[in-house]
Scaffold this motif. Structure first.
Motif, PDB file in Angstrom:
ATOM      1  N   ALA A 202      34.836  42.073  42.639  1.00 15.81           N
ATOM      2  CA  ALA A 202      34.254  42.936  41.605  1.00 15.81           C
ATOM      3  C   ALA A 202      33.259  43.918  42.220  1.00 15.81           C
ATOM      4  O   ALA A 202      33.212  45.091  41.830  1.00 15.81           O
ATOM      5  CB  ALA A 202      33.569  42.084  40.535  1.00 15.81           C
ATOM      6  N   VAL A 220      30.476  40.054  34.869  1.00 20.67           N
ATOM      7  CA  VAL A 220      31.520  39.562  35.756  1.00 20.67           C
ATOM      8  C   VAL A 220      31.667  38.063  35.535  1.00 20.67           C
ATOM      9  O   VAL A 220      30.836  37.261  35.963  1.00 20.67           O
ATOM     10  CB  VAL A 220      31.205  39.865  37.232  1.00 20.67           C
ATOM     11  CG1 VAL A 220      32.333  39.372  38.129  1.00 20.67           C
ATOM     12  CG2 VAL A 220      30.999  41.364  37.437  1.00 20.67           C
ATOM     13  N   ASN A 261      34.049  39.811  29.503  1.00 19.14           N
ATOM     14  CA  ASN A 261      34.288  40.632  30.694  1.00 19.14           C
ATOM     15  C   ASN A 261      35.198  41.825  30.380  1.00 19.14           C
ATOM     16  O   ASN A 261      35.768  42.441  31.284  1.00 19.14           O
ATOM     17  CB  ASN A 261      34.879  39.796  31.833  1.00 19.14           C
ATOM     18  CG  ASN A 261      36.244  39.201  31.477  1.00 19.14           C
ATOM     19  OD1 ASN A 261      36.784  39.447  30.403  1.00 19.14           O
ATOM     20  ND2 ASN A 261      36.794  38.416  32.386  1.00 19.14           N
ATOM     21  N   TRP A 270      39.847  45.701  36.949  1.00 14.76           N
ATOM     22  CA  TRP A 270      39.559  44.508  37.754  1.00 14.76           C
ATOM     23  C   TRP A 270      40.058  43.290  37.008  1.00 14.76           C
ATOM     24  O   TRP A 270      40.025  43.232  35.779  1.00 14.76           O
ATOM     25  CB  TRP A 270      38.056  44.392  37.980  1.00 14.76           C
ATOM     26  CG  TRP A 270      37.634  43.092  38.605  1.00 14.76           C
ATOM     27  CD1 TRP A 270      37.590  42.785  39.932  1.00 14.76           C
ATOM     28  CD2 TRP A 270      37.184  41.909  37.920  1.00 14.76           C
ATOM     29  NE1 TRP A 270      37.147  41.503  40.121  1.00 14.76           N
ATOM     30  CE2 TRP A 270      36.893  40.938  38.902  1.00 14.76           C
ATOM     31  CE3 TRP A 270      37.012  41.576  36.573  1.00 14.76           C
ATOM     32  CZ2 TRP A 270      36.428  39.653  38.581  1.00 14.76           C
ATOM     33  CZ3 TRP A 270      36.553  40.307  36.251  1.00 14.76           C
ATOM     34  CH2 TRP A 270      36.265  39.374  37.243  1.00 14.76           C
TER      35      TRP A 270
END
Length: 289
Positions: A202, A220, A261, A270
């Motif tokens: 990340a 994250v 997230n 991501w």
């Protein structure tokens, strides 16, 4: 030319980040307060390693403030309030003073999802209120606020609010189960987690993101939102150990929330390799056998 990165507070997370950056052919510099870590970093091939406390200014002349990337992933020097003040508040002030002497394309600070005080298993995202946070979480917020707006010599800043970090060499739940220890807290509290390798990914994803992203706060986490009881029961089953006992001693204000997230998934594409505690802990248990 290869990219240049300096990793401040290069410990558990930073060392793994350094290894990935070396693999990319980047020029890596690091600051650490731990002499054993410094030796390890040098053996890995980190170009320049400086040993010092982040809150001091003696390292300012030893590291080049002209960098493509600077990542501050320092951990608290101690678990008490003084440790948080020293590492996060005074440490961030020291980093910002150093950064004023050069030019940095992207600055990134790793914070924590502990800045969300919500209870009742509510979903929280980056816009959620932090009113009523603990004193130590408030110090993390104070460190975050020093990142925006960045000093003029910084192109953009990111803040990553990491969930509970685990991975190789850091697996407290496994250790406690093996030792047959009673676990503090409630079994039905949500435990937001992120594997170390996914946290590193990340960070790199933010650093190399398109220039149109001028800097953001991102949560994250693996997004799994399991309870501590579910996670520990699964680990116990895979260890063939007895079922863990929780003290069930959380007070009513203990944070108990599901950290979203979605922002980093949507904006940076991501995604975690270890998207569940099962996959993450299985990789650890496999390497221990």
């Amino acid at each position: 030319m290869s990219s240049k990165i300096t990793i401040i507070g290069c410990g558990y997370l930073g060392s793994a980040l350094a290894e990935v950056c070396i693999g990319k052919g980047w020029e890596v510099s690091a600051l650490t307060r731990n002499s054993e870590t410094a030796t390890k970093l040098r053996s890995m091939g980190v170009n320049r390693v400086v040993e010092s406390q982040i809150e001091n200014d003696d390292w300012h002349t030893q590291l080049d403030p002209n960098q493509d990337f600077v990542v501050n992933c320092v951990g608290a020097s101690s678990s008490d309030t003084d440790g948080y003040i020293t590492s996060y508040v005074e440490g961030q002030d020291s980093v910002m003073t150093w950064l004023e002497q050069g030019n940095v394309g992207t600055f990134l600070f790793t914070s924590s999802s502990s800045v969300y005080p919500q209870t009742g298993k509510r979903f929280v995202d980056e816009t959620a209120s932090s009113a009523g946070v603990s004193e130590k979480a408030g110090l993390l917020l104070a460190a975050e606020q020093k990142c925006f707006p960045p000093v003029p010599s910084i192109g953009r800043s990111f803040i990553l609010r990491l969930a509970g970090l685990y991975g190789p060499g850091r697996h407290l739940l496994i250790d406690k189960l093996k030792a047959g220890e009673e676990l503090s807290g409630n079994s039905d509290r949500i435990l937001n987690l992120i594997h170390r390798d996914d946290a590193v990914n990340a960070i790199v994803t933010c650093l190399v993101s398109e220039d149109s992203n001028i800097g953001r706060i991102y949560n994250v986490t693996d997004g799994n939102h399991a309870t501590r009881g579910q996670i520990v029961s699964w680990i116990a089953e895979n260890l063939n150990s007895g079922e863990a006992v929780f003290k069930e001693d959380d007070d009513e204000n203990t944070p108990n929330r599901k950290v979203s997230n979605n922002r980093i998934l949507d904006e940076l594409s991501w995604s975690p390799k270890f998207s569940s505690y099962q996959s993450g802990y299985q990789s650890i248990l496999k390497n221990q056998s």
